[in-house]
Enzyme design. Structure first.
Site, PDB file in Angstrom:
ATOM      1  CG  HIS A  54      79.561 -44.241  29.596  1.00  0.00           C
ATOM      2  ND1 HIS A  54      79.780 -45.346  28.817  1.00  0.00           N
ATOM      3  CD2 HIS A  54      78.300 -44.364  30.070  1.00  0.00           C
ATOM      4  CE1 HIS A  54      78.697 -46.106  28.803  1.00  0.00           C
ATOM      5  NE2 HIS A  54      77.780 -45.525  29.555  1.00  0.00           N
TER       6      HIS A  54
ATOM      7  CE1 TYR B 264      86.253 -47.956  23.931  1.00  0.00           C
ATOM      8  CE2 TYR B 264      86.948 -48.656  21.747  1.00  0.00           C
ATOM      9  CZ  TYR B 264      86.243 -47.785  22.558  1.00  0.00           C
ATOM     10  OH  TYR B 264      85.551 -46.741  21.998  1.00  0.00           O
TER      11      TYR B 264
ATOM     12  N   PRO C 100      86.937 -47.151  13.275  1.00  0.00           N
ATOM     13  CG  PRO C 100      85.351 -48.852  13.390  1.00  0.00           C
ATOM     14  CD  PRO C 100      86.475 -48.345  12.563  1.00  0.00           C
TER      15      PRO C 100
ATOM     16  CE  LYS D  36      88.419 -39.068  19.433  1.00  0.00           C
ATOM     17  NZ  LYS D  36      87.570 -38.667  20.550  1.00  0.00           N
TER      18      LYS D  36
ATOM     19  CE1 TYR E  25      87.020 -44.088  23.193  1.00  0.00           C
ATOM     20  CE2 TYR E  25      85.575 -42.710  24.531  1.00  0.00           C
ATOM     21  CZ  TYR E  25      85.778 -43.809  23.729  1.00  0.00           C
ATOM     22  OH  TYR E  25      84.730 -44.647  23.455  1.00  0.00           O
TER      23      TYR E  25
HETATM   24  P1  FAD Z   1      77.335 -39.997   6.192  1.00  0.00           P
HETATM   25  O1  FAD Z   1      76.699 -40.404   7.466  1.00  0.00           O
HETATM   26  O2  FAD Z   1      77.916 -41.051   5.332  1.00  0.00           O
HETATM   27  O3  FAD Z   1      76.256 -39.184   5.385  1.00  0.00           O
HETATM   28  C1  FAD Z   1      76.421 -38.858   4.022  1.00  0.00           C
HETATM   29  C2  FAD Z   1      75.056 -38.723   3.392  1.00  0.00           C
HETATM   30  O4  FAD Z   1      75.218 -38.373   2.032  1.00  0.00           O
HETATM   31  C3  FAD Z   1      74.267 -40.028   3.397  1.00  0.00           C
HETATM   32  O5  FAD Z   1      72.972 -39.793   3.893  1.00  0.00           O
HETATM   33  C4  FAD Z   1      74.291 -40.487   1.964  1.00  0.00           C
HETATM   34  O6  FAD Z   1      73.145 -41.250   1.646  1.00  0.00           O
HETATM   35  C5  FAD Z   1      74.347 -39.161   1.234  1.00  0.00           C
HETATM   36  N1  FAD Z   1      74.901 -39.245  -0.102  1.00  0.00           N
HETATM   37  C6  FAD Z   1      75.909 -40.021  -0.555  1.00  0.00           C
HETATM   38  N2  FAD Z   1      76.121 -39.824  -1.856  1.00  0.00           N
HETATM   39  C7  FAD Z   1      75.225 -38.896  -2.243  1.00  0.00           C
HETATM   40  C8  FAD Z   1      74.940 -38.287  -3.487  1.00  0.00           C
HETATM   41  N3  FAD Z   1      75.605 -38.607  -4.603  1.00  0.00           N
HETATM   42  N4  FAD Z   1      73.956 -37.371  -3.548  1.00  0.00           N
HETATM   43  C9  FAD Z   1      73.258 -37.046  -2.433  1.00  0.00           C
HETATM   44  N5  FAD Z   1      73.478 -37.602  -1.220  1.00  0.00           N
HETATM   45  C10 FAD Z   1      74.452 -38.510  -1.142  1.00  0.00           C
HETATM   46  N6  FAD Z   1      81.919 -44.141  13.415  1.00  0.00           N
HETATM   47  C11 FAD Z   1      82.149 -44.361  14.692  1.00  0.00           C
HETATM   48  O7  FAD Z   1      82.688 -43.476  15.353  1.00  0.00           O
HETATM   49  N7  FAD Z   1      81.767 -45.557  15.269  1.00  0.00           N
HETATM   50  C12 FAD Z   1      81.138 -46.547  14.570  1.00  0.00           C
HETATM   51  O8  FAD Z   1      80.801 -47.589  15.112  1.00  0.00           O
HETATM   52  C13 FAD Z   1      80.899 -46.341  13.215  1.00  0.00           C
HETATM   53  N8  FAD Z   1      80.312 -47.288  12.470  1.00  0.00           N
HETATM   54  C14 FAD Z   1      80.131 -47.058  11.136  1.00  0.00           C
HETATM   55  C15 FAD Z   1      79.554 -48.026  10.323  1.00  0.00           C
HETATM   56  C16 FAD Z   1      79.404 -47.822   8.938  1.00  0.00           C
HETATM   57  C17 FAD Z   1      78.789 -48.908   8.080  1.00  0.00           C
HETATM   58  C18 FAD Z   1      79.855 -46.607   8.368  1.00  0.00           C
HETATM   59  C19 FAD Z   1      79.729 -46.370   6.871  1.00  0.00           C
HETATM   60  C20 FAD Z   1      80.398 -45.627   9.196  1.00  0.00           C
HETATM   61  C21 FAD Z   1      80.553 -45.844  10.564  1.00  0.00           C
HETATM   62  N9  FAD Z   1      81.105 -44.870  11.388  1.00  0.00           N
HETATM   63  C22 FAD Z   1      81.308 -45.101  12.680  1.00  0.00           C
HETATM   64  C23 FAD Z   1      81.464 -43.573  10.900  1.00  0.00           C
HETATM   65  C24 FAD Z   1      80.367 -42.555  11.167  1.00  0.00           C
HETATM   66  O9  FAD Z   1      79.118 -43.157  11.098  1.00  0.00           O
HETATM   67  C25 FAD Z   1      80.553 -41.479  10.125  1.00  0.00           C
HETATM   68  O10 FAD Z   1      81.783 -40.846  10.404  1.00  0.00           O
HETATM   69  C26 FAD Z   1      79.426 -40.459  10.062  1.00  0.00           C
HETATM   70  O11 FAD Z   1      78.271 -41.058   9.559  1.00  0.00           O
HETATM   71  C27 FAD Z   1      79.835 -39.292   9.177  1.00  0.00           C
HETATM   72  O12 FAD Z   1      78.742 -38.500   8.903  1.00  0.00           O
HETATM   73  P2  FAD Z   1      78.600 -37.774   7.509  1.00  0.00           P
HETATM   74  O13 FAD Z   1      77.322 -37.013   7.604  1.00  0.00           O
HETATM   75  O14 FAD Z   1      79.852 -37.081   7.183  1.00  0.00           O
HETATM   76  O15 FAD Z   1      78.495 -38.941   6.433  1.00  0.00           O
HETATM   77  C1  DHB Z   2      80.612 -47.467  19.431  1.00  0.00           C
HETATM   78  C2  DHB Z   2      81.308 -47.420  18.254  1.00  0.00           C
HETATM   79  C3  DHB Z   2      82.657 -47.162  18.284  1.00  0.00           C
HETATM   80  O1  DHB Z   2      83.351 -47.101  17.141  1.00  0.00           O
HETATM   81  C4  DHB Z   2      83.329 -46.953  19.470  1.00  0.00           C
HETATM   82  O2  DHB Z   2      84.663 -46.740  19.465  1.00  0.00           O
HETATM   83  C5  DHB Z   2      82.627 -46.984  20.641  1.00  0.00           C
HETATM   84  C6  DHB Z   2      81.253 -47.252  20.618  1.00  0.00           C
HETATM   85  C7  DHB Z   2      79.177 -47.758  19.401  1.00  0.00           C
HETATM   86  O3  DHB Z   2      78.646 -48.006  18.312  1.00  0.00           O
HETATM   87  O4  DHB Z   2      78.537 -47.759  20.461  1.00  0.00           O
END
Ligand code: FAD
Ligand code: DHB
Length: 393
Positions: free
Chosen positions: A75, A203, A294, A298, A388
């Site tokens: 995009h 948005y 979100p 980021k 962004y």
């Molecule tokens: P995570 O993806 O949380 O991974 C952490 C991992 O550690 C998981 O697999 C978990 O199961 C594991 N874990 C936890 N505790 C333990 C333990 N005690 N022992 C072993 N393993 C463990 N960001 C956006 O930019 N846009 C979005 O739309 C968006 N939607 C989201 C929706 C939800 C419900 C959530 C929770 C987050 C969302 N985010 C979004 C944020 C984005 O998904 C996260 O920033 C991203 O997943 C971060 O990755 P990570 O690997 O650091 O953490």
């Molecule tokens: C999506 C999620 C976001 O938080 C965002 O700012 C833009 C797109 C998505 O899930 O596609």
């Protein structure tokens, strides 16, 4: 008890943990990943969707770019919508950068496929995961897997275990400060089997609240609505969701296409930063160390940025240069605070805050003034485009 040894023990098989392990493998450094959920659960988790250009570059450099290239949707910008008018902000024209829409779920799928093909050691469904001796140069991880007690000794432990993980909580309370800000609204997100009604993300700030139109593929749309923090999914039947999306996203001469809703979830909004990402032999990466609301897309990108920096720092350490590793925590936090202010700004700009009836209408008009300024000023648009599409890492 099965004792094992590795250079880097990684807790969590989300995008941060899986990518770190993959990047370390690329640098010839062995690691073991310990995850408390099943592989199927990790693969099915639907979350973020937008990759910054630098994130795409990192994944491509590590041999994970093939499906992003063929299936990712590049995009050139986004639409900002308010007062029922839609304005395009063209990042490509403004600063020559773009973003790629490619679901977090797909990033995780690519990583797991790569690890499985390479024979990486990843323990899924590990119970009672705990980290020990973090102040020493031989930290340990203990857990139970398939009924058997395990112990891994490593040079370093990386907490990539998300916001609710055990690693950050293992740093003594007096050694860490937690900076936190919650928001008085939440996001209801849906996936729908319908072609996106837009070419780029919309948005929208509407009197009724925020709405966003994103996508996952030419056949799948991803849409979000601002809802109250106390709302539950049973208060939001499909008809009510579509009705609100039509009202908040509608502009004259444009129609939002509806489709079968295949996933629905409500996510609270939070800003959170830990004061340190390094403690003894422990490093934190991704959501374990910080969370953004979100709106600026980021969360996933920050996790990829942390891990890119940490992998380079660990590689330098094993090549006898410790400068990057001793500076990782500070460098990642400085970058993160810039991301935090942007995510907070986007969130405050685009949501209706109804907690204070006295200031609510003033704030809304002021938000419209800010949006008029942003969409009318090439300087403001460049700033938005730069933040962004992503800070370099
Ligand atoms: P995570 O993806 O949380 O991974 C952490 C991992 O550690 C998981 O697999 C978990 O199961 C594991 N874990 C936890 N505790 C333990 C333990 N005690 N022992 C072993 N393993 C463990 N960001 C956006 O930019 N846009 C979005 O739309 C968006 N939607 C989201 C929706 C939800 C419900 C959530 C929770 C987050 C969302 N985010 C979004 C944020 C984005 O998904 C996260 O920033 C991203 O997943 C971060 O990755 P990570 O690997 O650091 O953490
Ligand atoms: C999506 C999620 C976001 O938080 C965002 O700012 C833009 C797109 C998505 O899930 O596609």
């Amino acid at each position: 008890m099965s004792p094992e040894n590795t250079r880097v023990a990684i807790i969590g098989a989300g995008p941060a943990g899986l990518l770190l392990s993959w990047a370390l493998r690329d640098a010839g450094i062995d690691s073991i990943v310990v995850e408390n959920r099943s592989q199927d659960y990790v693969l099915a988790r639907i979350r973020a969707g937008v990759l910054e250009q630098s994130a795409v570059e990192t994944l491509t450099r590590l041999g994970l770019g093939e499906r992003i290239r063929t299936e990712g949707l590049e995009h050139d910008g986004i639409y900002l919508q308010f007062r029922g008018e839609r304005h395009h902000v063209d990042f490509q024209e403004l600063i020559g950068r773009s973003v790629t829409v490619y679901g977090q779920q797909e990033v995780v799928k690519d990583l797991i496929a790569a690890h499985n093909a390479a024979g990486s050691t990843i323990y899924y469904e590990a119970a009672d995961v705990a980290v020990h001796d973090l102040e020493s140069s031989a930290p340990r991880v203990t857990f139970t897997h398939a009924g058997e007690a395990h112990e891994i000794t490593a040079d370093f432990v990386v907490g990539a275990d998300g916001f609710h993980g055990v690693c950050r909580a293992s740093i003594p309370r007096e050694a860490i400060t937690l900076y936190d800000r919650s928001y008085p609204y939440a996001w209801l997100g849906i996936l729908a089997n319908v072609a996106p009604s837009t070419d780029e993300l919309i948005y929208a700030l509407h009197e009724d609240g925020f709405a966003m139109h994103s996508m996952r593929s030419p056949h799948v749309s991803r849409l979000y609505l601002q809802v109250d923090t106390a709302d539950s999914l049973d208060q939001w039947p499909d008809e009510r969701i579509w009705e609100n999306l039509h009202a908040r996203l509608g502009v004259p001469g444009w129609t939002l296409q509806e489709g079968e809703i295949t996933d629905k979830s409500i996510t609270p909004m939070r800003s959170f930063v830990a004061s340190r990402l390094a403690y003894g032999s422990l490093f934190l990466a991704g959501d374990a160390g910080h969370i953004v609301p979100p709106t600026g897309a980021k969360g996933l990108n920050s996790a990829i940025a942390d891990v890119t920096m940490l992998a380079a720092a660990l590689a330098a350490h094993y090549a006898d240069d410790d400068a990057l590793l001793s500076g990782y925590g500070e460098a990642a936090l400085r970058r993160q605070w810039r991301v935090q202010q942007f995510s907070q700004w986007m969130t405050d700009l685009l949501h209706r805050n109804r907690t204070d009836l006295q200031t609510m209408e003033f704030d809304y008009q002021s938000q419209l003034g800010r949006l008029d300024y942003v969409t009318g000023s090439v300087h403001a648009q460049r700033e938005l485009a730069e933040q962004y599409s992503g800070l370099p890492f």
